[in-house]
Write a protein that holds these residues in place. Sequence first.
Motif, short mmCIF file in Angstrom:
data_model
loop_
_atom_site.label_atom_id
_atom_site.label_comp_id
_atom_site.label_asym_id
_atom_site.label_seq_id
_atom_site.Cartn_x
_atom_site.Cartn_y
_atom_site.Cartn_z
N PRO A 130 -25.15 13.81 -10.26
CA PRO A 130 -26.30 12.93 -11.92
C PRO A 130 -26.27 11.49 -11.88
O PRO A 130 -27.27 11.00 -11.50
N ASP A 131 -24.37 10.93 -10.94
CA ASP A 131 -24.66 9.67 -11.04
C ASP A 131 -23.64 8.65 -10.12
O ASP A 131 -22.69 10.00 -9.21
N GLU A 132 -23.88 7.85 -9.97
CA GLU A 132 -22.25 7.41 -8.56
C GLU A 132 -20.89 7.92 -8.14
O GLU A 132 -20.76 8.26 -8.82
N LYS A 152 -30.72 8.91 -9.87
CA LYS A 152 -30.07 7.54 -9.77
C LYS A 152 -30.89 8.17 -11.81
O LYS A 152 -32.04 9.21 -11.96
N LYS A 153 -29.99 8.37 -11.93
CA LYS A 153 -29.11 8.31 -13.56
C LYS A 153 -29.68 7.37 -14.73
O LYS A 153 -29.02 6.15 -14.40
N VAL A 154 -30.48 6.92 -15.00
CA VAL A 154 -30.48 5.74 -16.11
C VAL A 154 -30.46 6.15 -17.97
O VAL A 154 -31.19 6.94 -17.90
N ARG A 155 -29.42 6.16 -18.83
CA ARG A 155 -29.34 6.47 -19.69
C ARG A 155 -29.99 5.44 -21.36
O ARG A 155 -30.00 4.59 -20.91
N LEU A 156 -31.29 7.12 -21.76
CA LEU A 156 -31.95 5.66 -22.68
C LEU A 156 -31.28 5.78 -24.43
O LEU A 156 -32.03 4.80 -24.87
N LEU A 158 -13.46 8.56 -22.89
CA LEU A 158 -13.66 7.52 -22.49
C LEU A 158 -14.95 6.74 -22.11
O LEU A 158 -15.05 6.14 -21.04
N ARG A 159 -16.12 7.42 -22.13
CA ARG A 159 -16.93 6.76 -22.53
C ARG A 159 -17.30 5.74 -23.12
O ARG A 159 -18.82 4.92 -22.46
N GLN A 160 -17.25 5.07 -23.69
CA GLN A 160 -16.91 4.20 -24.31
C GLN A 160 -16.66 2.70 -24.02
O GLN A 160 -15.79 2.62 -24.36
N VAL A 202 -22.93 19.15 -10.00
CA VAL A 202 -21.48 18.58 -10.40
C VAL A 202 -21.81 17.44 -12.06
O VAL A 202 -21.76 16.24 -11.31
N ASP A 203 -20.52 17.98 -11.88
CA ASP A 203 -20.61 16.82 -13.57
C ASP A 203 -19.13 16.79 -14.19
O ASP A 203 -18.57 17.66 -14.53
N ASP A 204 -18.74 15.64 -15.34
CA ASP A 204 -17.54 15.85 -15.41
C ASP A 204 -17.32 16.79 -17.02
O ASP A 204 -16.68 17.19 -17.66
N ILE A 205 -18.80 16.32 -16.98
CA ILE A 205 -18.91 16.91 -18.62
C ILE A 205 -19.78 17.21 -18.73
O ILE A 205 -21.07 16.60 -18.67
N VAL A 206 -20.38 18.60 -19.98
CA VAL A 206 -21.26 18.34 -20.17
C VAL A 206 -21.81 18.63 -21.71
O VAL A 206 -21.15 19.15 -21.88
N SER A 207 -22.37 17.77 -22.63
CA SER A 207 -22.18 17.13 -24.11
C SER A 207 -23.93 17.83 -24.97
O SER A 207 -23.67 18.94 -25.08
N THR A 208 -24.38 16.89 -24.36
CA THR A 208 -25.60 17.88 -25.03
C THR A 208 -27.08 18.69 -23.97
O THR A 208 -27.82 19.24 -24.40
N GLY A 209 -26.14 18.74 -23.13
CA GLY A 209 -27.04 19.06 -22.14
C GLY A 209 -28.28 18.04 -21.66
O GLY A 209 -29.22 18.87 -20.88
N GLY A 210 -28.15 17.27 -22.15
CA GLY A 210 -29.44 16.91 -21.88
C GLY A 210 -29.51 15.91 -20.12
O GLY A 210 -30.45 16.46 -19.28
N THR A 211 -28.30 15.65 -19.82
CA THR A 211 -28.11 15.83 -18.45
C THR A 211 -28.49 16.27 -17.12
O THR A 211 -29.93 16.50 -16.47
N VAL A 212 -27.74 17.45 -17.57
CA VAL A 212 -28.22 18.30 -16.17
C VAL A 212 -29.57 19.12 -16.46
O VAL A 212 -30.57 19.46 -16.05
N PRO A 267 -10.10 13.04 -16.55
CA PRO A 267 -11.03 12.49 -17.17
C PRO A 267 -12.56 11.29 -16.46
O PRO A 267 -12.27 10.98 -15.41
N HIS A 268 -12.94 10.99 -17.44
CA HIS A 268 -14.22 10.08 -17.85
C HIS A 268 -14.20 9.06 -17.40
O HIS A 268 -13.57 7.31 -18.03
N LEU A 269 -13.82 8.64 -15.50
CA LEU A 269 -14.08 7.38 -15.71
C LEU A 269 -14.65 6.42 -14.68
O LEU A 269 -15.34 7.30 -13.96
C1 R5P Z 1 -21.52 10.55 -18.15
O1 R5P Z 1 -21.86 9.08 -17.39
C2 R5P Z 1 -20.93 11.93 -17.85
O2 R5P Z 1 -20.98 11.29 -16.63
C3 R5P Z 1 -22.53 13.40 -17.75
O3 R5P Z 1 -23.09 13.01 -17.10
C4 R5P Z 1 -22.50 13.15 -19.91
O4 R5P Z 1 -21.11 12.51 -20.45
C5 R5P Z 1 -23.18 14.07 -19.85
O5 R5P Z 1 -23.62 13.72 -21.53
P1 R5P Z 1 -25.30 15.12 -21.85
O6 R5P Z 1 -25.14 15.89 -21.57
O7 R5P Z 1 -25.30 15.03 -23.47
O8 R5P Z 1 -26.22 14.38 -20.99
#
Ligand code: R5P
Length: 293
Positions: free
Chosen positions: A169-171, A192-196, A92-94, A218-228, A126-128
């Motif tokens: 982390p974001d809106e 304020k999060k800007v994805r690089l 859903l992220r793409q 709080v977030d829906d997904i932690v993937s690489t852990g980069g955001t948190v 779901p990531h909406l």
């Molecule tokens: C993106 O908008 C999602 O809500 C998560 O913040 C993002 O998928 C987290 O990914 P990562 O752990 O790779 O930073």
Amino acid sequence: MQIIAGSGAPKLGRDVAVRMNSEVVEFETRRFPDGERYVKLNSDCRGKIVGVIQSTYKDPDELLMEFVMLADAAHGAGAAKVIGIFPYLAYLRQDARFHQGEALSSRVFARMIKSSDISKLVAVDPHLHRIHDLNQLFRIPTTNLSAMPDLAAYVSQHFKLTDPIVVAPDEEASQWASQVASQLKTEYIIAKKVRLGDASVEISFEGPRMNHRDVVIVDDIVSTGGTVSKMAVGLRKLGVGRIIVLVTHGLFTPGAYHRIRTSGVDEVVATDSVPNEYSFVSVAPLIAKNLLP
Ligand code: R5P
């Protein structure tokens, strides 16, 4: 109702079935010598509503194919209706073509799921983002469940927080932050999060005083852990107390655990939509409650 627990949710699927007092339809799956998949249900589904539970993490393409075949097998075995249940719904992220020539993955994925003729789709958090409603993608009845109330309840029960503040982390995460903040009877802010890049983000905070306050991210997904981890590093500079991360889907790709642990995060609480070492909250009760008549 019968439940099929796909390879992406073998335990969670069974846990849901137990809570619903439903029969689990066992299945065989294997590969032909040429690599093609084979799926066969071991029970009759005649006249039954069948819930196929599949969490599409780690190898979403594989698990999608298995889901589509399980749904087809259930139809072939006489099911009156098949419901697709996705504790974690991938791709859903793409949700846009960010660069010329890219595939619109969320739409492709949705089209493939829909091809299985399910009459309803249930998803957990779901990531909406740019798409606000799963119906826009699937055009069949959809139900969007949230694990955030259960995650917040877990925090209330297990941690004694000092002057807590919830940070999104974001809106897009503000819906969950607002829910958790109201349960913890406190305020929340949106960073304020800007994805690089795929594993690189810049995060900044504005707003109320943060020093000596325990922070719940709080977030829906932690993937690489980069955001948190970026958030934790920034929050530490502001002199916060403990940092607790609440996340529905802990994908924790290689390196994520280390990145998070070394960034200043104290605790992580995730659900079992994607089983991991932080799966302290089960989404089985949430799903079962929704499926029960
Ligand atoms: C993106 O908008 C999602 O809500 C998560 O913040 C993002 O998928 C987290 O990914 P990562 O752990 O790779 O930073």
